[in-house]
Design an enzyme around this catalytic site. Structure first.
Site, short mmCIF file in Angstrom:
data_model
loop_
_atom_site.label_atom_id
_atom_site.label_comp_id
_atom_site.label_asym_id
_atom_site.label_seq_id
_atom_site.Cartn_x
_atom_site.Cartn_y
_atom_site.Cartn_z
N SER A 1 -6.05 3.12 4.29
CA SER A 1 -5.49 2.37 3.17
C SER A 1 -6.59 1.75 2.31
CB SER A 1 -4.54 1.29 3.69
OG SER A 1 -3.58 0.94 2.73
N LYS B 1 2.95 6.32 5.64
CA LYS B 1 2.01 5.38 5.01
C LYS B 1 2.51 3.96 5.22
CE LYS B 1 -1.49 4.03 2.75
NZ LYS B 1 -1.43 2.82 3.61
N LYS C 1 -0.06 3.77 -2.66
CA LYS C 1 -1.06 4.83 -2.50
C LYS C 1 -0.42 6.21 -2.36
CE LYS C 1 -4.64 1.87 -0.47
NZ LYS C 1 -3.96 0.57 -0.43
N SER D 1 0.79 -1.23 0.00
CA SER D 1 0.00 0.00 0.00
C SER D 1 0.82 1.28 0.00
CB SER D 1 -0.97 0.00 1.18
OG SER D 1 -2.02 -0.91 0.95
#
Length: 538
Positions: free
Chosen positions: A347, A459, A101, A98
């Site tokens: 997420s 993140k 992203k 992720s």
């Protein structure tokens, strides 16, 4: 027609960058560069003893047994000077999970803009006649990842207020703003029942305050021992089929409940046993054709508001020869700056893919993954990111066809930090150890009681054999950007290894850990094979 005003997604919680609180929904604030702090001698002196100690500490952390057989790209940069403070395998192409992203969010801000909003309309060929009748009615989606059942009800009320009492023909759910490809080609079929692998559509209804798209909440409640368990399909009641083979077991017996949606079906299959004394079990499960579910829910909303649909509910686009279609109702989403909060904090894969297709529409007039991913890469290049080490196959990171390098991630972090939308970007990142989920997100339960708590903004990314943590460490002695990308570990995700590095960076940036919470040398343990938000664990 007057458009409805979007409501804030969550009340704003204030706090400066690196403070104990982060905005959950944005208001108008000055946009400040993320590199206001000049490089202090303590950070800038690459020959200093502190830097040598930092490098030795990170080296020691990366010797943890949790990383045996794994490849780890780790890069740390002083954002004020661009000086690389640490690098190990920074140029190695690795799966990002992720962390992908980060690239999608930056491209969306660059292409669509922080103030971009998404519209949904209800259209007929003409205004209702004297009897309050229209022929066919179209619910038209244009990529809103936060459209809720309440929004559908509000639009149904608008339709009724326009004078419509009867739809003589059919109600169509129009999701043609995007193409009909619902899933990325290499997503694993066995993931399809789960919210993190929901089908992508331009018209989809979001569930709950985290706005999970393309799903319904299934609730299973025990009955009397030996009787079938009670199953509620939530929003999909009357839309999805139910195959209920679950039974109620004896009090104190094992819970063997399984809630599935077999591949290629629109059937929720519930099997196993739920103890008679167990609490109800809830789970998010995907539906087939999210736009059709939106149409089903909108028909129910119309009926509740006194509008009868005589025909069927189906999928279809507004006819091309409707040059002057009558817009009977509309809804405008919150701005992208606010939507990024649930997207990045939790997420949300559905949001990522919808943004990619929206980028494709904006840049090439095509709501496809192919067009959108080209638009993402072009936006990143325009931002100044070196994309040579970047391979894009989706926007969320669920695909195992994505490749990044830690160098590229840190490059992105640096470029985003000086972009006009830097504050918006920063506000979307999870904050270590913050218990409010709309602040801490996927980091809410990590690094508590350490120098990183309330400081590290990063993140996360986790799936089988892949884990990453990339973001910022602001502090009184300067700001660091870092990326940690781990691939190939055979056990649980090495989250504690990542946390140990982030805590050490927070200490290096001038933050103090609470008494007794200094970094411990030696092995640390990891956990989890999926993002905690994907399994409702944070």
């Amino acid at each position: 027609m007057k458009q409805s005003s979007p409501e804030p997604l969550r009340p704003r919680r204030t706090g400066g960058r690196g403070g104990a609180r982060r905005a959950a929904a944005l208001v108008t604030i000055p946009l400040l560069p993320m590199t206001l702090l000049g490089a202090s001698p303590a950070l800038a002196d690459a020959s200093g003893a502190r830097l040598t100690e930092l490098r030795e500490d990170i080296d020691a952390i990366l010797e943890d047994p949790a990383l045996e057989g794994a490849v780890s790209g780790v890069v740390v940069v002083d954002t004020a000077t661009g000086e690389e403070l640490y690098s190990r395998d920074g140029g190695e192409q690795l799966l990002p999970a992720s962390n992908m992203k980060l690239f999608t969010a930056a491209a969306a801000l660059e292409v669509l803009g922080a103030d971009h909003s998404f519209g949904t309309e209800v259209a007929a060929e003409s205004a209702p006649g004297r009897r309050g009748e229209v022929q066919d009615l179209y619910l038209v989606g244009r990529g809103d990842p936060t459209l809720s059942a309440e929004d559908l009800d509000a639009m149904a009320a608008e339709v009724a207020a326009s004078g419509v009492r009867t739809v003589r023909g059919d109600l169509y759910a129009d999701d043609t703003w995007f193409d009909s490809e619902r899933l990325v080609d290499d997503w694993w079929p066995e993931d399809e029942p789960y919210a993190y692998s929901a089908q992508i559509s331009a018209l989809t209804v979001a569930h709950g305050e985290r706005f999970d798209t393309g799903v319904t909440e299934v609730s299973v409640t025990p009955a009397a021992e030996g009787e079938p368990a009670d199953v509620d399909l939530g929003a999909a009641e009357g839309y999805a089929e139910l195959d209920n083979r679950a039974v109620t077991g004896a009090a104190g017996s094992a819970n063997t409940l399984v809630i599935d949606r077999p591949v290629g079906t629109n059937t929720i299959a519930v099997t196993g046993s739920l103890p008679a004394d167990a609490a109800p079990v809830t789970a998010l499960r995907t539906v087939d054709e999210p736009a059709a579910l939106a149409g089903h829910l909108f028909e129910e909303a119309l009926e509740s508001n006194g509008v009868t649909v005589k025909g069927d509910v189906g999928l279809g686009g507004v006819p091309a020869d409707w040059q002057d279609a009558e817009v009977l109702a509309d809804h405008t989403s919150a701005e992208l700056s606010e939507i990024l909060v649930p997207f990045m904090k939790f997420s949300n894969n559905g949001h990522a893919e919808m943004l990619v297709k929206s980028i494709g529409q904006e840049t090439a007039g095509a709501g496809t993954w192919d067009a959108g991913l080209v638009g993402v890469e072009e936006a990143l290049s325009g931002l100044g990111v070196d994309t040579a080490g970047l391979v894009l196959n989706d926007g969320s990171g669920l695909s195992r066809g994505n490749l990044v390098t830690a160098d590229t991630v840190v490059d992105l972090l640096g470029q985003a930090g000086s972009a006009p939308w830097a504050q918006t970007w920063s506000a979307s990142l999870p904050v270590a150890g913050e218990s409010d989920p709309f602040v801490g997100g996927t980091l809410a339960n990590r690094m508590r009681g350490t120098a990183a708590e309330g400081v590290v903004e990063a993140k996360t990314g986790t799936m089988s054999g892949v884990s990453a943590l990339s973001g910022y460490v602001p502090g009184p002695e300067g700001e660091l950007a870092f990326s940690i990308v781990n691939n190939g570990h055979s056990g649980p995700a090495p989250l504690a290894v990542q946390d140990a590095i982030a805590v050490r960076l927070a200490e290096y940036a001038g933050h103090q850990a609470p008494e007794g919470a200094r970094m411990m040398r030696g092995p640390v343990q990891g956990s989890g094979e999926l993002e905690c938000s994907w399994v409702q664990a944070c």
